[in-house]
Design a protein around this motif. Structure first.
Motif, PDB file in Angstrom:
ATOM      1  N   LEU A  64       0.839  -1.202   0.000  1.00  0.00           N
ATOM      2  CA  LEU A  64       0.000   0.000   0.000  1.00  0.00           C
ATOM      3  C   LEU A  64       0.875   1.253   0.000  1.00  0.00           C
ATOM      4  O   LEU A  64       0.617   2.203  -0.749  1.00  0.00           O
ATOM      5  CB  LEU A  64      -0.945  -0.007   1.202  1.00  0.00           C
ATOM      6  CG  LEU A  64      -1.809   1.238   1.396  1.00  0.00           C
ATOM      7  CD1 LEU A  64      -2.784   1.398   0.234  1.00  0.00           C
ATOM      8  CD2 LEU A  64      -2.558   1.165   2.711  1.00  0.00           C
ATOM      9  N   LEU A  65       1.913   1.256   0.830  1.00  0.00           N
ATOM     10  CA  LEU A  65       2.827   2.403   0.853  1.00  0.00           C
ATOM     11  C   LEU A  65       3.565   2.565  -0.478  1.00  0.00           C
ATOM     12  O   LEU A  65       3.759   3.695  -0.949  1.00  0.00           O
ATOM     13  CB  LEU A  65       3.835   2.258   1.995  1.00  0.00           C
ATOM     14  CG  LEU A  65       3.293   2.486   3.400  1.00  0.00           C
ATOM     15  CD1 LEU A  65       4.383   2.218   4.437  1.00  0.00           C
ATOM     16  CD2 LEU A  65       2.754   3.899   3.543  1.00  0.00           C
ATOM     17  N   ILE A  66       3.975   1.449  -1.082  1.00  0.00           N
ATOM     18  CA  ILE A  66       4.651   1.515  -2.391  1.00  0.00           C
ATOM     19  C   ILE A  66       3.726   2.129  -3.425  1.00  0.00           C
ATOM     20  O   ILE A  66       4.108   3.041  -4.167  1.00  0.00           O
ATOM     21  CB  ILE A  66       5.128   0.111  -2.837  1.00  0.00           C
ATOM     22  CG1 ILE A  66       6.279  -0.382  -1.954  1.00  0.00           C
ATOM     23  CG2 ILE A  66       5.548   0.115  -4.308  1.00  0.00           C
ATOM     24  CD1 ILE A  66       6.649  -1.854  -2.159  1.00  0.00           C
ATOM     25  N   ARG A  67       2.489   1.643  -3.482  1.00  0.00           N
ATOM     26  CA  ARG A  67       1.529   2.142  -4.467  1.00  0.00           C
ATOM     27  C   ARG A  67       1.149   3.598  -4.181  1.00  0.00           C
ATOM     28  O   ARG A  67       1.060   4.421  -5.086  1.00  0.00           O
ATOM     29  CB  ARG A  67       0.289   1.243  -4.460  1.00  0.00           C
ATOM     30  CG  ARG A  67      -0.789   1.616  -5.420  1.00  0.00           C
ATOM     31  CD  ARG A  67      -0.363   1.589  -6.853  1.00  0.00           C
ATOM     32  NE  ARG A  67       0.018   0.256  -7.260  1.00  0.00           N
ATOM     33  CZ  ARG A  67       0.454  -0.038  -8.462  1.00  0.00           C
ATOM     34  NH1 ARG A  67       0.559   0.895  -9.388  1.00  0.00           N
ATOM     35  NH2 ARG A  67       0.816  -1.259  -8.765  1.00  0.00           N
ATOM     36  N   ALA A  68       0.948   3.947  -2.903  1.00  0.00           N
ATOM     37  CA  ALA A  68       0.570   5.313  -2.547  1.00  0.00           C
ATOM     38  C   ALA A  68       1.708   6.287  -2.853  1.00  0.00           C
ATOM     39  O   ALA A  68       1.457   7.399  -3.323  1.00  0.00           O
ATOM     40  CB  ALA A  68       0.184   5.386  -1.071  1.00  0.00           C
ATOM     41  N   ALA A  69       2.946   5.874  -2.582  1.00  0.00           N
ATOM     42  CA  ALA A  69       4.092   6.740  -2.886  1.00  0.00           C
ATOM     43  C   ALA A  69       4.159   7.039  -4.379  1.00  0.00           C
ATOM     44  O   ALA A  69       4.423   8.174  -4.786  1.00  0.00           O
ATOM     45  CB  ALA A  69       5.391   6.096  -2.406  1.00  0.00           C
ATOM     46  N   ALA A  70       3.886   6.025  -5.193  1.00  0.00           N
ATOM     47  CA  ALA A  70       3.893   6.230  -6.646  1.00  0.00           C
ATOM     48  C   ALA A  70       2.708   7.086  -7.092  1.00  0.00           C
ATOM     49  O   ALA A  70       2.862   7.986  -7.926  1.00  0.00           O
ATOM     50  CB  ALA A  70       3.868   4.886  -7.361  1.00  0.00           C
ATOM     51  N   ALA A  71       1.543   6.826  -6.511  1.00  0.00           N
ATOM     52  CA  ALA A  71       0.328   7.527  -6.941  1.00  0.00           C
ATOM     53  C   ALA A  71       0.299   8.985  -6.499  1.00  0.00           C
ATOM     54  O   ALA A  71      -0.151   9.852  -7.238  1.00  0.00           O
ATOM     55  CB  ALA A  71      -0.906   6.805  -6.398  1.00  0.00           C
ATOM     56  N   PHE A  72       0.792   9.244  -5.279  1.00  0.00           N
ATOM     57  CA  PHE A  72       0.680  10.588  -4.723  1.00  0.00           C
ATOM     58  C   PHE A  72       1.995  11.361  -4.717  1.00  0.00           C
ATOM     59  O   PHE A  72       2.068  12.478  -4.226  1.00  0.00           O
ATOM     60  CB  PHE A  72       0.082  10.526  -3.313  1.00  0.00           C
ATOM     61  CG  PHE A  72      -1.259   9.848  -3.282  1.00  0.00           C
ATOM     62  CD1 PHE A  72      -2.328  10.332  -4.032  1.00  0.00           C
ATOM     63  CD2 PHE A  72      -1.444   8.701  -2.527  1.00  0.00           C
ATOM     64  CE1 PHE A  72      -3.563   9.692  -4.015  1.00  0.00           C
ATOM     65  CE2 PHE A  72      -2.684   8.056  -2.505  1.00  0.00           C
ATOM     66  CZ  PHE A  72      -3.738   8.555  -3.254  1.00  0.00           C
ATOM     67  N   GLY A  73       3.054  10.730  -5.225  1.00  0.00           N
ATOM     68  CA  GLY A  73       4.317  11.424  -5.440  1.00  0.00           C
ATOM     69  C   GLY A  73       5.120  11.755  -4.195  1.00  0.00           C
ATOM     70  O   GLY A  73       5.873  12.724  -4.196  1.00  0.00           O
ATOM     71  N   PHE A  74       4.994  10.983  -3.131  1.00  0.00           N
ATOM     72  CA  PHE A  74       5.800  11.264  -1.945  1.00  0.00           C
ATOM     73  C   PHE A  74       6.960  10.284  -1.791  1.00  0.00           C
ATOM     74  O   PHE A  74       7.592  10.213  -0.748  1.00  0.00           O
ATOM     75  CB  PHE A  74       4.948  11.321  -0.664  1.00  0.00           C
ATOM     76  CG  PHE A  74       4.274  10.031  -0.284  1.00  0.00           C
ATOM     77  CD1 PHE A  74       4.966   9.041   0.406  1.00  0.00           C
ATOM     78  CD2 PHE A  74       2.945   9.822  -0.608  1.00  0.00           C
ATOM     79  CE1 PHE A  74       4.339   7.859   0.762  1.00  0.00           C
ATOM     80  CE2 PHE A  74       2.306   8.650  -0.245  1.00  0.00           C
ATOM     81  CZ  PHE A  74       3.015   7.661   0.440  1.00  0.00           C
ATOM     82  N   GLY A  75       7.264   9.568  -2.852  1.00  0.00           N
ATOM     83  CA  GLY A  75       8.361   8.606  -2.805  1.00  0.00           C
ATOM     84  C   GLY A  75       9.721   9.281  -2.857  1.00  0.00           C
ATOM     85  O   GLY A  75       9.856  10.436  -3.255  1.00  0.00           O
ATOM     86  N   SER A  76      10.712   8.554  -2.386  1.00  0.00           N
ATOM     87  CA  SER A  76      12.099   8.998  -2.473  1.00  0.00           C
ATOM     88  C   SER A  76      12.956   7.750  -2.612  1.00  0.00           C
ATOM     89  O   SER A  76      12.492   6.633  -2.377  1.00  0.00           O
ATOM     90  CB  SER A  76      12.506   9.787  -1.223  1.00  0.00           C
ATOM     91  OG  SER A  76      12.546   8.927  -0.096  1.00  0.00           O
ATOM     92  N   ALA A  77      14.212   7.958  -2.956  1.00  0.00           N
ATOM     93  CA  ALA A  77      15.116   6.816  -3.112  1.00  0.00           C
ATOM     94  C   ALA A  77      15.291   6.074  -1.781  1.00  0.00           C
ATOM     95  O   ALA A  77      15.292   4.843  -1.734  1.00  0.00           O
ATOM     96  CB  ALA A  77      16.466   7.282  -3.645  1.00  0.00           C
ATOM     97  N   GLU A  78      15.405   6.820  -0.675  1.00  0.00           N
ATOM     98  CA  GLU A  78      15.580   6.193   0.639  1.00  0.00           C
ATOM     99  C   GLU A  78      14.321   5.431   1.058  1.00  0.00           C
ATOM    100  O   GLU A  78      14.406   4.307   1.567  1.00  0.00           O
ATOM    101  CB  GLU A  78      15.927   7.245   1.689  1.00  0.00           C
ATOM    102  CG  GLU A  78      16.267   6.633   3.027  1.00  0.00           C
ATOM    103  CD  GLU A  78      16.724   7.663   4.046  1.00  0.00           C
ATOM    104  OE1 GLU A  78      16.716   7.321   5.237  1.00  0.00           O
ATOM    105  OE2 GLU A  78      17.078   8.798   3.660  1.00  0.00           O
ATOM    106  N   LEU A  79      13.144   6.022   0.840  1.00  0.00           N
ATOM    107  CA  LEU A  79      11.894   5.335   1.162  1.00  0.00           C
ATOM    108  C   LEU A  79      11.766   4.059   0.334  1.00  0.00           C
ATOM    109  O   LEU A  79      11.364   3.014   0.849  1.00  0.00           O
ATOM    110  CB  LEU A  79      10.693   6.249   0.903  1.00  0.00           C
ATOM    111  CG  LEU A  79       9.309   5.627   1.134  1.00  0.00           C
ATOM    112  CD1 LEU A  79       9.137   5.211   2.600  1.00  0.00           C
ATOM    113  CD2 LEU A  79       8.209   6.581   0.699  1.00  0.00           C
ATOM    114  N   ASP A  80      12.142   4.132  -0.933  1.00  0.00           N
ATOM    115  CA  ASP A  80      12.073   2.967  -1.813  1.00  0.00           C
ATOM    116  C   ASP A  80      12.941   1.823  -1.289  1.00  0.00           C
ATOM    117  O   ASP A  80      12.509   0.667  -1.289  1.00  0.00           O
ATOM    118  CB  ASP A  80      12.509   3.360  -3.230  1.00  0.00           C
ATOM    119  CG  ASP A  80      12.239   2.270  -4.235  1.00  0.00           C
ATOM    120  OD1 ASP A  80      11.093   1.777  -4.285  1.00  0.00           O
ATOM    121  OD2 ASP A  80      13.185   1.905  -4.961  1.00  0.00           O
TER     122      ASP A  80
END
Length: 125
Positions: A64-80
């Motif tokens: 869910l966090l992976i998909r939400a980060a991609a969908a809402f643009g709050f991802g980062s390399a460290e979070l990934d």
């Protein structure tokens, strides 16, 4: 609406429903585990089911966090990186739980119990 937006619109609620359903199952069996741990004897099959569900819930939370980060643009390399560590750990747990359940099912060993402590007994005379 792009294909990815449509996929996110479908997957994110499904992940949330999966998390809620597995949390409900865990909660619904809480009384069983409380009683069995108090007695000191618990079904191995039920323990394997609990282990699988906890790992599965964690896995669904990670995805869910992976998909939400991609969908809402709050991802980062460290979070990934951390999400991939979490995904790997949860995959190990779900695989171990499924293998345990499959082995118990294949051997038809639904009657195995783990003795956590000896029952309190009066000393024999």
């Amino acid at each position: 609406m792009s294909n990815m937006e449509l996929i996110n619109l479908i997957l994110i609620p499904l992940y949330i429903i999966s998390i809620a359903a597995s949390l409900y199952i865990i909660h619904a069996h809480k009384a069983y585990f409380n009683e069995r741990f108090k007695v000191g004897v618990v079904s191995v099959f039920m323990l394997a089911m609990l282990f699988f569900l906890i790992a599965y819930t964690f896995k669904m939370f990670i995805v869910l966090l992976i998909r939400a980060a991609a969908a809402f643009g709050f991802g980062s390399a460290e979070l990934d990186v951390w999400l991939h560590y979490g995904w790997t750990l949860s995959q190990v747990g779900t695989t171990a739980g499924l293998v345990s359940l499959a082995w118990l099912t294949w051997n038809k060993r639904y009657d195995l119990f783990l003795i956590l402590r000896k029952a309190d007994r009066e000393p024999e005379k």
